[in-house]
Design a protein around this motif. Structure first.
Motif: not given
Length: 162
Positions: A72-98
Protein backbone atom coordinates in the motif's frame (compact mmCIF):
# COMPACT_ATOMS: atom_id res chain seq x y z
CA UNK A 1 -1.65 4.31 7.05
CA UNK A 2 -0.91 7.65 8.65
CA UNK A 3 0.35 10.41 6.41
CA UNK A 4 2.80 12.89 7.86
CA UNK A 5 3.02 16.43 6.57
CA UNK A 6 6.76 16.80 6.81
CA UNK A 7 8.27 19.49 4.62
CA UNK A 8 11.52 17.53 4.17
CA UNK A 9 9.98 14.70 2.13
CA UNK A 10 12.00 13.89 -0.99
CA UNK A 11 8.80 12.99 -2.86
CA UNK A 12 6.83 16.17 -2.16
CA UNK A 13 8.76 19.37 -2.78
CA UNK A 14 8.04 22.99 -3.65
CA UNK A 15 8.73 22.05 -7.28
CA UNK A 16 6.26 19.16 -7.51
CA UNK A 17 5.36 15.64 -6.41
CA UNK A 18 6.85 12.29 -7.32
CA UNK A 19 4.41 9.36 -7.48
CA UNK A 20 5.86 5.87 -7.18
CA UNK A 21 3.73 3.01 -8.45
CA UNK A 22 2.70 0.16 -6.16
CA UNK A 23 4.31 -2.22 -8.67
CA UNK A 24 7.68 -0.50 -8.31
CA UNK A 25 7.62 -0.76 -4.53
CA UNK A 26 6.49 -4.40 -4.74
CA UNK A 27 9.39 -5.27 -7.06
CA UNK A 28 11.94 -3.57 -4.82
CA UNK A 29 10.54 -5.39 -1.77
CA UNK A 30 10.48 -8.73 -3.63
CA UNK A 31 14.10 -8.42 -4.71
CA UNK A 32 15.14 -7.36 -1.21
CA UNK A 33 13.41 -10.38 0.35
CA UNK A 34 15.02 -12.79 -2.13
CA UNK A 35 18.50 -11.47 -1.24
CA UNK A 36 18.25 -13.08 2.20
CA UNK A 37 19.55 -16.63 2.51
CA UNK A 38 16.90 -19.05 3.73
CA UNK A 39 14.12 -17.61 1.56
CA UNK A 40 13.33 -20.49 -0.77
CA UNK A 41 10.40 -18.96 -2.67
CA UNK A 42 7.74 -16.32 -2.34
CA UNK A 43 3.97 -16.42 -2.59
CA UNK A 44 1.24 -18.77 -1.46
CA UNK A 45 0.92 -22.20 -3.07
CA UNK A 46 -1.56 -21.06 -5.70
CA UNK A 47 0.46 -17.94 -6.55
CA UNK A 48 3.61 -20.03 -7.00
CA UNK A 49 1.74 -22.47 -9.24
CA UNK A 50 0.29 -19.70 -11.40
CA UNK A 51 3.68 -17.97 -11.58
CA UNK A 52 5.34 -21.21 -12.65
CA UNK A 53 2.79 -21.67 -15.42
CA UNK A 54 3.13 -18.03 -16.52
CA UNK A 55 6.94 -18.41 -16.78
CA UNK A 56 6.54 -21.32 -19.21
CA UNK A 57 4.16 -19.52 -21.58
CA UNK A 58 5.71 -17.87 -24.63
CA UNK A 59 5.72 -14.15 -23.98
CA UNK A 60 4.75 -14.80 -20.36
CA UNK A 61 7.22 -12.20 -19.19
CA UNK A 62 9.48 -14.50 -17.17
CA UNK A 63 9.74 -14.53 -13.42
CA UNK A 64 7.55 -12.12 -11.45
CA UNK A 65 9.82 -10.61 -8.79
CA UNK A 66 6.80 -9.10 -7.04
CA UNK A 67 5.18 -12.53 -6.53
CA UNK A 68 4.19 -12.92 -2.89
CA UNK A 69 4.39 -9.18 -2.21
CA UNK A 70 1.54 -6.74 -1.75
CA UNK A 71 1.97 -3.08 -0.88
CA UNK A 72 0.00 0.00 0.00
CA UNK A 73 1.67 3.19 -1.14
CA UNK A 74 0.77 6.68 0.01
CA UNK A 75 2.39 10.01 -0.82
CA UNK A 76 5.19 9.56 1.70
CA UNK A 77 4.75 6.14 3.32
CA UNK A 78 4.27 2.52 2.38
CA UNK A 79 3.31 -0.76 4.04
CA UNK A 80 4.49 -4.13 2.74
CA UNK A 81 3.06 -7.65 3.13
CA UNK A 82 5.25 -10.61 2.13
CA UNK A 83 4.43 -14.35 1.80
CA UNK A 84 7.48 -16.59 2.16
CA UNK A 85 8.51 -20.21 1.79
CA UNK A 86 11.54 -20.83 4.00
CA UNK A 87 14.24 -23.48 3.83
CA UNK A 88 14.08 -26.18 6.49
CA UNK A 89 16.48 -25.60 9.37
CA UNK A 90 16.45 -21.80 9.19
CA UNK A 91 15.35 -19.87 12.27
CA UNK A 92 12.08 -18.30 11.16
CA UNK A 93 12.23 -15.38 13.65
CA UNK A 94 15.81 -14.56 12.59
CA UNK A 95 14.92 -14.89 8.91
CA UNK A 96 11.83 -12.70 9.30
CA UNK A 97 13.92 -10.04 11.05
CA UNK A 98 16.57 -10.07 8.31
CA UNK A 99 13.96 -9.95 5.52
CA UNK A 100 12.09 -7.13 7.25
CA UNK A 101 15.28 -5.08 7.76
CA UNK A 102 16.45 -5.57 4.17
CA UNK A 103 13.05 -4.64 2.72
CA UNK A 104 12.92 -1.48 4.85
CA UNK A 105 16.46 -0.47 3.90
CA UNK A 106 16.05 -1.11 0.17
CA UNK A 107 12.59 0.43 -0.20
CA UNK A 108 13.50 3.54 1.77
CA UNK A 109 16.82 3.92 -0.08
CA UNK A 110 15.42 3.37 -3.58
CA UNK A 111 12.08 5.16 -3.28
CA UNK A 112 12.43 7.69 -0.48
CA UNK A 113 9.21 6.36 1.03
CA UNK A 114 9.03 5.69 4.75
CA UNK A 115 8.21 2.01 5.38
CA UNK A 116 5.74 1.97 8.27
CA UNK A 117 5.42 -1.81 8.50
CA UNK A 118 6.52 -5.06 6.89
CA UNK A 119 4.19 -7.97 7.65
CA UNK A 120 5.63 -11.42 6.94
CA UNK A 121 3.60 -14.57 6.50
CA UNK A 122 5.47 -17.89 6.34
CA UNK A 123 3.21 -20.07 4.21
CA UNK A 124 5.37 -23.15 3.76
CA UNK A 125 8.71 -24.74 4.52
CA UNK A 126 10.91 -26.27 1.85
CA UNK A 127 12.18 -29.67 2.94
CA UNK A 128 15.30 -31.36 1.60
CA UNK A 129 14.16 -33.73 -1.13
CA UNK A 130 11.32 -31.43 -2.23
CA UNK A 131 13.57 -30.26 -5.07
CA UNK A 132 11.57 -32.32 -7.55
CA UNK A 133 9.11 -29.41 -7.66
CA UNK A 134 5.98 -31.27 -6.61
CA UNK A 135 3.92 -28.10 -7.11
CA UNK A 136 3.69 -28.72 -10.84
CA UNK A 137 3.44 -31.88 -12.89
CA UNK A 138 5.90 -30.84 -15.61
CA UNK A 139 8.79 -33.23 -16.15
CA UNK A 140 10.95 -30.44 -17.62
CA UNK A 141 11.09 -32.14 -21.03
CA UNK A 142 11.01 -30.05 -24.17
CA UNK A 143 9.77 -30.93 -27.66
CA UNK A 144 12.62 -33.34 -28.29
CA UNK A 145 12.27 -35.13 -24.97
CA UNK A 146 15.45 -33.44 -23.72
CA UNK A 147 15.58 -31.85 -20.30
CA UNK A 148 15.25 -28.10 -20.86
CA UNK A 149 15.59 -27.05 -17.22
CA UNK A 150 19.31 -27.07 -16.37
CA UNK A 151 18.68 -26.42 -12.68
CA UNK A 152 16.30 -29.38 -12.42
CA UNK A 153 18.83 -31.60 -14.21
CA UNK A 154 21.64 -30.50 -11.89
CA UNK A 155 19.44 -31.16 -8.85
CA UNK A 156 18.55 -34.64 -10.10
CA UNK A 157 22.24 -35.50 -10.51
CA UNK A 158 23.09 -34.59 -6.89
CA UNK A 159 23.41 -37.56 -4.55
CA UNK A 160 20.49 -37.82 -2.16
CA UNK A 161 20.82 -38.84 1.47
CA UNK A 162 18.32 -41.61 2.11
Amino acid sequence: MEKKDTPDSVLVTDHGKTKISDDVVAKVAGMAAREIGGVHAMGSGMARTMGSMRERLPGGGGRNVAQGVSVQVGERQTAVDVDLVVDYGVSIPDLAGAVRENIINQVEHMTGLEVVEVNISVDDIHLPGDDNNNDDNDSGNGKNGKNTDAKQQAESEKPRVQ
